[in-house]
Design a protein around this motif. Structure first.
Motif, PDB file in Angstrom:
ATOM      1  N   UNK A  63       0.825  -1.203   0.000  1.00 54.63           N
ATOM      2  CA  UNK A  63       0.000   0.000   0.000  1.00 54.63           C
ATOM      3  C   UNK A  63       0.864   1.261   0.000  1.00 54.63           C
ATOM      4  N   UNK A  64       2.128   1.111   0.411  1.00 58.50           N
ATOM      5  CA  UNK A  64       3.032   2.257   0.444  1.00 58.50           C
ATOM      6  C   UNK A  64       3.780   2.427  -0.878  1.00 58.50           C
ATOM      7  N   UNK A  65       3.417   1.675  -1.887  1.00 59.52           N
ATOM      8  CA  UNK A  65       4.105   1.734  -3.171  1.00 59.52           C
ATOM      9  C   UNK A  65       3.830   3.059  -3.869  1.00 59.52           C
ATOM     10  N   UNK A  66       4.704   3.407  -4.818  1.00 61.25           N
ATOM     11  CA  UNK A  66       4.491   4.586  -5.647  1.00 61.25           C
ATOM     12  C   UNK A  66       3.393   4.278  -6.652  1.00 61.25           C
ATOM     13  N   UNK A  67       2.404   5.160  -6.759  1.00 64.41           N
ATOM     14  CA  UNK A  67       1.255   4.928  -7.630  1.00 64.41           C
ATOM     15  C   UNK A  67       1.292   5.904  -8.798  1.00 64.41           C
ATOM     16  N   UNK A  68       1.245   5.342  -9.990  1.00 57.36           N
ATOM     17  CA  UNK A  68       1.191   6.134 -11.214  1.00 57.36           C
ATOM     18  C   UNK A  68      -0.249   6.162 -11.710  1.00 57.36           C
ATOM     19  N   UNK A  69      -0.745   7.365 -12.019  1.00 55.07           N
ATOM     20  CA  UNK A  69      -2.097   7.525 -12.532  1.00 55.07           C
ATOM     21  C   UNK A  69      -2.024   7.829 -14.028  1.00 55.07           C
ATOM     22  N   UNK A  70      -2.609   6.950 -14.841  1.00 53.27           N
ATOM     23  CA  UNK A  70      -2.545   7.085 -16.292  1.00 53.27           C
ATOM     24  C   UNK A  70      -3.935   7.415 -16.818  1.00 53.27           C
ATOM     25  N   UNK A  71      -4.072   8.579 -17.462  1.00 55.26           N
ATOM     26  CA  UNK A  71      -5.350   8.951 -18.068  1.00 55.26           C
ATOM     27  C   UNK A  71      -5.177   9.475 -19.488  1.00 55.26           C
ATOM     28  N   UNK A  72      -3.948   9.703 -19.914  1.00 56.52           N
ATOM     29  CA  UNK A  72      -3.666  10.153 -21.272  1.00 56.52           C
ATOM     30  C   UNK A  72      -4.015   9.029 -22.240  1.00 56.52           C
ATOM     31  N   UNK A  73      -4.869   9.320 -23.205  1.00 58.17           N
ATOM     32  CA  UNK A  73      -5.326   8.271 -24.129  1.00 58.17           C
ATOM     33  C   UNK A  73      -4.172   7.632 -24.882  1.00 58.17           C
ATOM     34  N   UNK A  74      -3.092   8.370 -25.124  1.00 59.91           N
ATOM     35  CA  UNK A  74      -1.947   7.817 -25.846  1.00 59.91           C
ATOM     36  C   UNK A  74      -1.172   6.818 -24.998  1.00 59.91           C
ATOM     37  N   UNK A  75      -1.274   6.934 -23.674  1.00 59.94           N
ATOM     38  CA  UNK A  75      -0.525   6.058 -22.773  1.00 59.94           C
ATOM     39  C   UNK A  75      -1.348   4.883 -22.261  1.00 59.94           C
ATOM     40  N   UNK A  76      -2.649   4.939 -22.442  1.00 56.32           N
ATOM     41  CA  UNK A  76      -3.524   3.913 -21.883  1.00 56.32           C
ATOM     42  C   UNK A  76      -3.248   2.516 -22.437  1.00 56.32           C
TER      43      UNK A  76
END
Length: 289
Positions: free
Chosen positions: A201-214
């Motif tokens: 739960x303490x991990x680094x979280x990346x949030x991806x919402x860019x359609x090119x990266x999805x």
């Protein structure tokens, strides 16, 4: 012009009984006075109907993204289980005389050879809530009557195997994340693969919402799921296709977010969110065992 489903038998294309029973057409026939009901396959629902579908959702405050056409039409293509799926689109006119979509009903049509002469309400296997039509407010009875009339008026009549009263205003289309007595919200069991430990739960979280990266993020998610799930998504080609297509379509509209949690550079968890903001729902989740 009328399009229908065909089967091939003995090396020759034969008229499928389903063509006569339930032609999928441009829908010029009036099932009930003042109403028009189209029967469309997923691939023939045009942009105008999609826009009207979303307007229907907005009018009735239905926010579950799994009722969106990008979801249900994709499911009809990839998760039909070999059944012929048709969407009944019921139209009448509003107070200004303009045509308005009042109901959308996904239906599994009878098999051409041994199917009984009835259409059944259909839902994708991945939906956690009961099958339901999407119907405009108080028009439940009128929409149901129009669709039943349309089916009964076919060259080979069909009956609709459905409850005597269909839900309206999204009664059975509530988000799957139901509130518990303690105020917390739970994720459906069939959408969860593993649980994050306190360490993860303490991990680094990346949030991806860019359609090119999805697309790349989805492949990372599927790889994690394949390594740790008892029933990997990737092992079912129809489900894997569904995940790839839906995430791409929702991503184009800014309605997709993917969370990828890493610890020491290693991917340990991932979550697929459909929708945006407070209306988003958790669709799939995977985690290191």
């Amino acid at each position: 012009m009328t399009h229908g489903f065909t089967v091939i038998q003995g090396g020759q294309a034969q008229p499928d009984a389903a063509v006569d029973v339930h032609p999928v057409s441009t829908g010029t026939e009036a099932a009930t006075e003042g109403w028009r009901v189209d029967l469309r396959r997923a691939g023939t629902v045009d942009d105008g109907a999609v826009a009207a579908w979303r307007a229907l959702m907005t009018r009735n405050a239905i926010t579950d993204p799994r009722v969106d056409p990008d979801y249900l039409l994709s499911a009809a293509r990839h998760q039909s289980g070999g059944r012929a799926i048709a969407f009944a689109l019921a139209w009448d006119r509003d107070g200004s005389g303009r045509e308005a979509l009042r109901g959308v009903m996904p239906m599994a049509m009878p098999h051409a050879i041994w199917g009984r002469a009835r259409a059944e309400l259909w839902q994708p296997p991945s939906l956690p809530h009961p099958a339901a039509a999407l119907i405009d407010g108080p028009r439940t009875d009128a929409v149901e009557a129009a669709i039943r009339g349309r089916l009964a008026g076919l060259r080979r009549p069909l009956r609709l195997a459905a409850p005597s009263r269909l839900p309206s205003r999204g009664e059975a289309l509530r988000p799957a994340l139901a509130a518990r007595a303690d105020g917390r919200r739970t994720v459906p069991a069939d959408c969860v693969v593993g649980i994050l430990s306190a360490e993860d739960a303490a991990a680094d979280v990346e949030h991806v919402s860019d359609s090119a990266l999805i697309p790349a993020a989805v492949e990372e998610f599927l790889a994690l799921d394949a390594r740790h799930a008892a029933r990997p998504i990737i092992a079912d080609p129809s489900e894997a296709s569904m995940v790839r297509v839906v995430t791409r379509l929702f991503g184009r509209r800014g309605q997709m977010r993917i969370e990828l949690a890493r610890r020491a550079g290693e991917l340990v968890a991932g979550t697929l969110h459909l929708g945006a903001g407070a209306r988003a729902v958790v669709w799939r989740r995977a985690a290191r065992a």
